[in-house]
Every structure is written in C-alpha cells, then in structure tokens.
Design a protein around this motif. Structure first.
Motif, mmCIF file in Angstrom:
data_model
loop_
_atom_site.group_PDB
_atom_site.id
_atom_site.type_symbol
_atom_site.label_atom_id
_atom_site.label_comp_id
_atom_site.label_asym_id
_atom_site.label_seq_id
_atom_site.Cartn_x
_atom_site.Cartn_y
_atom_site.Cartn_z
ATOM 1 N N THR A 188 39.690 43.139 19.103
ATOM 2 C CA THR A 188 40.962 43.111 19.827
ATOM 3 C C THR A 188 41.058 44.257 20.826
ATOM 4 O O THR A 188 41.713 44.113 21.859
ATOM 5 N N PHE A 189 40.406 45.378 20.539
ATOM 6 C CA PHE A 189 40.414 46.489 21.491
ATOM 7 C C PHE A 189 39.616 46.123 22.741
ATOM 8 O O PHE A 189 39.973 46.518 23.850
ATOM 9 N N ILE A 190 38.555 45.373 22.577
ATOM 10 C CA ILE A 190 37.765 44.919 23.728
ATOM 11 C C ILE A 190 38.630 44.052 24.638
ATOM 12 O O ILE A 190 38.622 44.208 25.861
ATOM 13 N N TRP A 191 39.396 43.162 24.038
ATOM 14 C CA TRP A 191 40.248 42.271 24.839
ATOM 15 C C TRP A 191 41.282 43.028 25.662
ATOM 16 O O TRP A 191 41.751 42.531 26.681
ATOM 17 N N LEU A 192 41.656 44.222 25.241
ATOM 18 C CA LEU A 192 42.655 44.994 25.985
ATOM 19 C C LEU A 192 42.196 45.324 27.399
ATOM 20 O O LEU A 192 43.015 45.558 28.283
ATOM 21 N N LEU A 193 40.899 45.339 27.623
ATOM 22 C CA LEU A 193 40.364 45.685 28.938
ATOM 23 C C LEU A 193 40.015 44.461 29.780
ATOM 24 O O LEU A 193 39.441 44.604 30.858
ATOM 25 N N GLY A 194 40.372 43.287 29.337
ATOM 26 C CA GLY A 194 40.009 42.054 30.020
ATOM 27 C C GLY A 194 40.870 41.724 31.235
ATOM 28 O O GLY A 194 41.466 40.658 31.308
ATOM 29 N N LYS A 195 40.902 42.647 32.193
ATOM 30 C CA LYS A 195 41.654 42.447 33.434
ATOM 31 C C LYS A 195 40.819 42.971 34.599
ATOM 32 O O LYS A 195 40.029 43.902 34.426
ATOM 33 N N ARG A 196 41.036 42.389 35.773
ATOM 34 C CA ARG A 196 40.276 42.815 36.950
ATOM 35 C C ARG A 196 40.408 44.302 37.232
ATOM 36 O O ARG A 196 39.454 44.942 37.660
ATOM 37 N N LYS A 197 41.577 44.851 36.986
ATOM 38 C CA LYS A 197 41.784 46.267 37.308
ATOM 39 C C LYS A 197 40.900 47.195 36.477
ATOM 40 O O LYS A 197 40.726 48.357 36.814
ATOM 41 N N TYR A 198 40.336 46.684 35.380
ATOM 42 C CA TYR A 198 39.466 47.498 34.537
ATOM 43 C C TYR A 198 37.978 47.227 34.789
ATOM 44 O O TYR A 198 37.129 47.695 34.031
ATOM 45 N N ALA A 199 37.653 46.502 35.844
ATOM 46 C CA ALA A 199 36.255 46.153 36.123
ATOM 47 C C ALA A 199 35.363 47.384 36.232
ATOM 48 O O ALA A 199 34.192 47.334 35.853
ATOM 49 N N GLY A 200 35.893 48.475 36.708
ATOM 50 C CA GLY A 200 35.113 49.698 36.815
ATOM 51 C C GLY A 200 34.687 50.278 35.474
ATOM 52 O O GLY A 200 33.805 51.139 35.409
ATOM 53 N N LEU A 201 35.291 49.792 34.396
ATOM 54 C CA LEU A 201 34.935 50.265 33.056
ATOM 55 C C LEU A 201 33.797 49.451 32.433
ATOM 56 O O LEU A 201 33.273 49.837 31.384
ATOM 57 N N ALA A 202 33.435 48.351 33.059
ATOM 58 C CA ALA A 202 32.389 47.480 32.500
ATOM 59 C C ALA A 202 31.101 48.224 32.169
ATOM 60 O O ALA A 202 30.524 47.977 31.098
#
Length: 155
Positions: free
Chosen positions: A84-98
């Motif tokens: 569920t923590f992984i899903w928290l970053l599932g937005k375009r604005k977080y692409a730099g965190l990939a």
C-alpha cells in the motif's frame, strides 16, 4: 491536522518493521504465503494513508513523509506490508522517484505493485526492468496490456 495523522501512520509503520528477517510462516492449503501480523499492520497503515489522500485531494505528502515512504518501500524486512505504501506514489508528479524504487520490481512480494506504480507515474526508461518483470511474473491479461502500452511509450 491531516498531515500529522499521515505522519503518525508512517512512523508507526516504520516501527512495525522487524530489525531482522523472520522465518517464513507455513504456506496455506492453497500454497500461498501467510503474512506475519506486522505485515498486516504495515499494510493497514499504508491503506489508511491512501484513503486519507483519496478523500482529501488537496492534501499533499510532505518531502519528509515521501522520504520515509521510500524507506518503507525499499526495506525488504517489511515484506508484503509495503504494497500500500508503493501505491501512494502512483501519480505522475512522483515520476522522478521511480529510480529510487524500481529495483524492488525484482522482489516477488511487491513486484506487481512496483510495476503498477511505475506505470501510473508514466516513468519511462525502465524497459529492461519491465521486460524482466514480464518474463518472471507471467502477468495476467490486464497487466500484459499495460506492459505493452508502457513499452510502446504510452502511444
């Protein structure tokens, strides 16, 4: 106030992670892995945060909270609780965190969640990792379509 609540859930999840690897529990009659209670707890805290963010679209994660979320995601001792923590970053604005989470695609406990999140980020450049994931995981039809779309550059 809501940001404090999110922070509290993140910190509590971090405290739930054991300091050393615990022995795997016996598999179920369906040959599925059983979860340790701490995995359920971590998963639940991530889900609570996810629900808060869904209900309050104006709430943004703080940089310090994102750093702790990445810490949870990259800690294999948290096992399946990380999902569920992984899903928290599932937005375009977080692409730099990939680049900071993509290596977890090789962890069977969370590989599907990492793929789904990188896909939602639309973070291109991870074709090798996605192809490796596809080969290892033999995903269901819905994921195969997403993989094909990702590899085509979302065209």
């Amino acid at each position: 106030m809501v940001s404090k609540e999110v922070g509290k859930y993140i910190n509590t999840a971090l405290r739930c992670i054991p300091s050393e690897e615990l022995e795997e529990l016996p598999r179920t009659v369906y040959n599925l892995p059983q979860w340790h209670s701490y995995e359920h707890n971590i998963w639940e805290y991530g889900e609570r945060i996810r629900q808060i963010l869904l209900e309050n679209s104006k709430i943004q994660l703080l940089d310090s909270q994102i750093e702790k979320i990445i810490e949870i995601i990259n800690n294999p001792l948290a096992k399946r609780g990380r999902q569920t923590f992984i899903w928290l970053l599932g937005k375009r604005k977080y692409a730099g965190l990939a680049p900071r989470i993509i290596d977890q695609i090789y962890d069977d406990d969370v590989s599907l969640h990492i793929f789904d999140t990188v896909y939602k980020m639309r973070a291109l450049g991870y074709e090798k990792e996605i192809l490796d994931f596809q080969e290892r995981f033999k995903p269901l039809a819905a994921e195969r379509k997403k993989i094909a779309r990702y590899l085509a550059g979302f065209k």
